[in-house]
Design a protein around this motif. Sequence first.
Motif, PDB file in Angstrom:
ATOM      1  N   TYR A  92      10.553   5.707  -0.011  1.00 57.09           N
ATOM      2  CA  TYR A  92       9.956   4.580   0.718  1.00 57.09           C
ATOM      3  C   TYR A  92      10.602   4.419   2.091  1.00 57.09           C
ATOM      4  O   TYR A  92       9.931   4.159   3.090  1.00 57.09           O
ATOM      5  CB  TYR A  92      10.123   3.313  -0.124  1.00 57.09           C
ATOM      6  CG  TYR A  92       9.587   2.039   0.477  1.00 57.09           C
ATOM      7  CD1 TYR A  92       8.316   1.575   0.162  1.00 57.09           C
ATOM      8  CD2 TYR A  92      10.372   1.257   1.341  1.00 57.09           C
ATOM      9  CE1 TYR A  92       7.825   0.377   0.691  1.00 57.09           C
ATOM     10  CE2 TYR A  92       9.892   0.071   1.868  1.00 57.09           C
ATOM     11  CZ  TYR A  92       8.622  -0.361   1.545  1.00 57.09           C
ATOM     12  OH  TYR A  92       8.150  -1.539   2.068  1.00 57.09           O
TER      13      TYR A  92
ATOM     14  N   ARG B 252       9.458   6.325   5.279  1.00 60.89           N
ATOM     15  CA  ARG B 252       8.229   5.909   5.940  1.00 60.89           C
ATOM     16  C   ARG B 252       8.288   4.463   6.443  1.00 60.89           C
ATOM     17  O   ARG B 252       7.337   3.976   7.034  1.00 60.89           O
ATOM     18  CB  ARG B 252       7.059   6.034   4.949  1.00 60.89           C
ATOM     19  CG  ARG B 252       6.935   7.383   4.242  1.00 60.89           C
ATOM     20  CD  ARG B 252       5.825   8.208   4.784  1.00 60.89           C
ATOM     21  NE  ARG B 252       4.541   7.550   4.675  1.00 60.89           N
ATOM     22  CZ  ARG B 252       3.701   7.683   3.632  1.00 60.89           C
ATOM     23  NH1 ARG B 252       4.040   8.438   2.600  1.00 60.89           N
ATOM     24  NH2 ARG B 252       2.526   7.083   3.654  1.00 60.89           N
TER      25      ARG B 252
ATOM     26  N   LYS C 133       2.251   1.627  -3.565  1.00 56.32           N
ATOM     27  CA  LYS C 133       1.218   2.170  -4.461  1.00 56.32           C
ATOM     28  C   LYS C 133       1.013   3.667  -4.225  1.00 56.32           C
ATOM     29  O   LYS C 133       0.865   4.446  -5.182  1.00 56.32           O
ATOM     30  CB  LYS C 133      -0.101   1.429  -4.249  1.00 56.32           C
ATOM     31  CG  LYS C 133      -0.141   0.025  -4.815  1.00 56.32           C
ATOM     32  CD  LYS C 133      -1.525  -0.599  -4.591  1.00 56.32           C
ATOM     33  CE  LYS C 133      -1.635  -1.974  -5.197  1.00 56.32           C
ATOM     34  NZ  LYS C 133      -2.969  -2.571  -5.001  1.00 56.32           N
ATOM     35  N   GLU C 134       0.988   4.080  -2.954  1.00 53.95           N
ATOM     36  CA  GLU C 134       0.785   5.497  -2.651  1.00 53.95           C
ATOM     37  C   GLU C 134       1.915   6.342  -3.232  1.00 53.95           C
ATOM     38  O   GLU C 134       1.680   7.388  -3.863  1.00 53.95           O
ATOM     39  CB  GLU C 134       0.710   5.695  -1.142  1.00 53.95           C
ATOM     40  CG  GLU C 134       0.522   7.154  -0.721  1.00 53.95           C
ATOM     41  CD  GLU C 134       0.588   7.345   0.778  1.00 53.95           C
ATOM     42  OE1 GLU C 134       0.795   8.488   1.211  1.00 53.95           O
ATOM     43  OE2 GLU C 134       0.466   6.344   1.516  1.00 53.95           O
ATOM     44  N   LEU C 135       3.152   5.897  -3.037  1.00 54.24           N
ATOM     45  CA  LEU C 135       4.298   6.663  -3.521  1.00 54.24           C
ATOM     46  C   LEU C 135       4.337   6.736  -5.041  1.00 54.24           C
ATOM     47  O   LEU C 135       4.628   7.794  -5.617  1.00 54.24           O
ATOM     48  CB  LEU C 135       5.597   6.029  -3.013  1.00 54.24           C
ATOM     49  CG  LEU C 135       5.828   6.038  -1.499  1.00 54.24           C
ATOM     50  CD1 LEU C 135       7.110   5.302  -1.161  1.00 54.24           C
ATOM     51  CD2 LEU C 135       5.869   7.463  -0.965  1.00 54.24           C
ATOM     52  N   LYS C 136       4.040   5.612  -5.710  1.00 49.91           N
ATOM     53  CA  LYS C 136       4.229   5.543  -7.162  1.00 49.91           C
ATOM     54  C   LYS C 136       2.974   5.896  -7.960  1.00 49.91           C
ATOM     55  O   LYS C 136       3.067   6.550  -8.999  1.00 49.91           O
ATOM     56  CB  LYS C 136       4.721   4.141  -7.547  1.00 49.91           C
ATOM     57  CG  LYS C 136       6.178   3.906  -7.194  1.00 49.91           C
ATOM     58  CD  LYS C 136       7.081   4.852  -7.972  1.00 49.91           C
ATOM     59  CE  LYS C 136       8.545   4.642  -7.697  1.00 49.91           C
ATOM     60  NZ  LYS C 136       9.409   5.512  -8.524  1.00 49.91           N
ATOM     61  N   GLU C 137       1.807   5.470  -7.504  1.00 45.09           N
ATOM     62  CA  GLU C 137       0.590   5.697  -8.283  1.00 45.09           C
ATOM     63  C   GLU C 137      -0.108   7.009  -7.937  1.00 45.09           C
ATOM     64  O   GLU C 137      -0.789   7.583  -8.791  1.00 45.09           O
ATOM     65  CB  GLU C 137      -0.385   4.532  -8.070  1.00 45.09           C
ATOM     66  CG  GLU C 137       0.124   3.208  -8.587  1.00 45.09           C
ATOM     67  CD  GLU C 137      -0.880   2.076  -8.467  1.00 45.09           C
ATOM     68  OE1 GLU C 137      -0.806   1.137  -9.275  1.00 45.09           O
ATOM     69  OE2 GLU C 137      -1.747   2.129  -7.579  1.00 45.09           O
ATOM     70  N   VAL C 138       0.058   7.473  -6.690  1.00 39.63           N
ATOM     71  CA  VAL C 138      -0.626   8.705  -6.271  1.00 39.63           C
ATOM     72  C   VAL C 138       0.308   9.903  -6.353  1.00 39.63           C
ATOM     73  O   VAL C 138       0.019  10.898  -7.018  1.00 39.63           O
ATOM     74  CB  VAL C 138      -1.192   8.557  -4.833  1.00 39.63           C
ATOM     75  CG1 VAL C 138      -1.871   9.856  -4.398  1.00 39.63           C
ATOM     76  CG2 VAL C 138      -2.164   7.385  -4.762  1.00 39.63           C
ATOM     77  N   HIS C 139       1.464   9.805  -5.681  1.00 43.23           N
ATOM     78  CA  HIS C 139       2.365  10.960  -5.589  1.00 43.23           C
ATOM     79  C   HIS C 139       3.450  10.973  -6.664  1.00 43.23           C
ATOM     80  O   HIS C 139       4.142  11.976  -6.822  1.00 43.23           O
ATOM     81  CB  HIS C 139       3.011  11.002  -4.202  1.00 43.23           C
ATOM     82  CG  HIS C 139       2.023  11.087  -3.077  1.00 43.23           C
ATOM     83  ND1 HIS C 139       1.133  12.146  -2.943  1.00 43.23           N
ATOM     84  CD2 HIS C 139       1.755  10.240  -2.042  1.00 43.23           C
ATOM     85  CE1 HIS C 139       0.383  11.956  -1.870  1.00 43.23           C
ATOM     86  NE2 HIS C 139       0.728  10.802  -1.316  1.00 43.23           N
TER      87      HIS C 139
ATOM     88  N   GLU D 109       0.826  -1.202   0.000  1.00 44.53           N
ATOM     89  CA  GLU D 109       0.000   0.000   0.000  1.00 44.53           C
ATOM     90  C   GLU D 109       0.865   1.259   0.000  1.00 44.53           C
ATOM     91  O   GLU D 109       0.529   2.243  -0.660  1.00 44.53           O
ATOM     92  CB  GLU D 109      -0.954  -0.009   1.198  1.00 44.53           C
ATOM     93  CG  GLU D 109      -2.009  -1.100   1.122  1.00 44.53           C
ATOM     94  CD  GLU D 109      -2.726  -1.130  -0.212  1.00 44.53           C
ATOM     95  OE1 GLU D 109      -3.204  -0.063  -0.661  1.00 44.53           O
ATOM     96  OE2 GLU D 109      -2.810  -2.215  -0.824  1.00 44.53           O
ATOM     97  N   LEU D 110       1.967   1.229   0.730  1.00 44.09           N
ATOM     98  CA  LEU D 110       2.888   2.373   0.719  1.00 44.09           C
ATOM     99  C   LEU D 110       3.504   2.532  -0.667  1.00 44.09           C
ATOM    100  O   LEU D 110       3.605   3.658  -1.189  1.00 44.09           O
ATOM    101  CB  LEU D 110       3.976   2.173   1.772  1.00 44.09           C
ATOM    102  CG  LEU D 110       5.101   3.223   1.796  1.00 44.09           C
ATOM    103  CD1 LEU D 110       4.552   4.625   1.999  1.00 44.09           C
ATOM    104  CD2 LEU D 110       6.122   2.871   2.882  1.00 44.09           C
TER     105      LEU D 110
END
Length: 445
Positions: free
Chosen positions: A292, A295, A279-285, A276-277
């Motif tokens: 990575y 966090r 995906k957040e870093l690569k797909e959202v931000h 999930e982290l």
Amino acid sequence: MDTHLQDIYDVVLRRNPGESEFHQAVLEVFESLAPVVRKHPEFAESKVLERLCEPERQIIFRVPWVNDAGEIEINRGFRVEFSSILGPYKGGLRFHPSVNLGIIKFLGFEQIFKNALTGMPIGGGKGGSDFDPKGRSDREIMAFCQSFMTELYRHIGEYTDVPAGDIGVGGREIGYLFGQYKRITNRYESGVLTGKGLGWGGSLVRKEATGYGTVFFADEMLRSRGDSFDGKRVVVSGSGNVAIYAVEKAQQLGARVVACSDSGGYIVDEAGIDLELLKELKEVHRERISTYVERRPSATYVADGSIWDVECDIALPCATQNELDEDAAVTLVKNGVRVVAEGANMPSTPSATRVFSDAEILFAPGKAANAGGVATSALEMQQNASRDSWTHEYTEERLAGIMRGIHERCAASADEYGAPGNYVVGANTSSFVQLAEAVLALGVI
């Protein structure tokens, strides 16, 4: 290679100077075909290989657009419509500064054989541009995509040529491209592009399909030998769409994925990648993989190193072509790798492939292992044609079935042509025979 195949390859080299990736892709196929040509002399007599090595159409065009500073920029666009012998041209668009005609031709040539393996009625093509989307605003990407489609639209269509995404082309870019196509043509022709958003003609599982399919294929190789992903230590190169969903499916099958990467370096997380982290870093931000570790205390970051130094049971190269060389292959074998499945297109160099073969490592070439993406694109085309929408479970089941079928075809063909367990030989021979028979059936066109 035998003399006949070497003569054809020499002509390919002479007619396509300087296109090293294309030469590599052709050679990789030719090295498997001697027993096929001996068994089917009619293929040589009808010059099937010569026809398959020559694209049906190569399109190069200028892409002018205006950046946020009001400056005019000029990029180059490509679409190589390689073969429509099995159906409309099908293959992605790549936006990356490394793109040139030779790379697009290598990708298009690979696509012919990959698409044949799926058993779907699709031909092979590829396209893209040397435009670099990194660091660009949404408005700049929209401006570029609209200019790119203003030329490309006249060459594509749901029964002619159906592009999709690739490196640098995701859902955002497909949306801008489709919007411009609709605007110019005044047609809501959903089947002209795949990889669309779920609310406007896309398919469930399409985003996940290439990564999932790579893991499905690797799992079939393991199952055929009484093994599985459960408890295995896995390394996945890249952190884009293919890599993320290869990580996801490997974790679902019980593996511990400990490393992934981007162009700047790689991370190692012994506790297992936090999906999930990631995906957040690569797909959202759209951040670098190095963030990575900020966090995730259990992780470390290595800049400019080789991810293939990380010990693993299963290696999934999911980044780009020729990322895994001979030295990396030797290191993987020394560290105990048992399975290598290519999620990217031709990520292993020829010498690396030979190292895996000599060490009797289970090795799945990209044209077989990463065919799940284009197979699910064909499923998206089916849904568009019938004005239908399938559930996630049904679509994933179809994908898993297609990957099982590809594995069975490759294994059977490798046995038939005297190379049991060699999935490179199996993939090349099985797809080539299907293509060659279609070439003969349709005549000299």
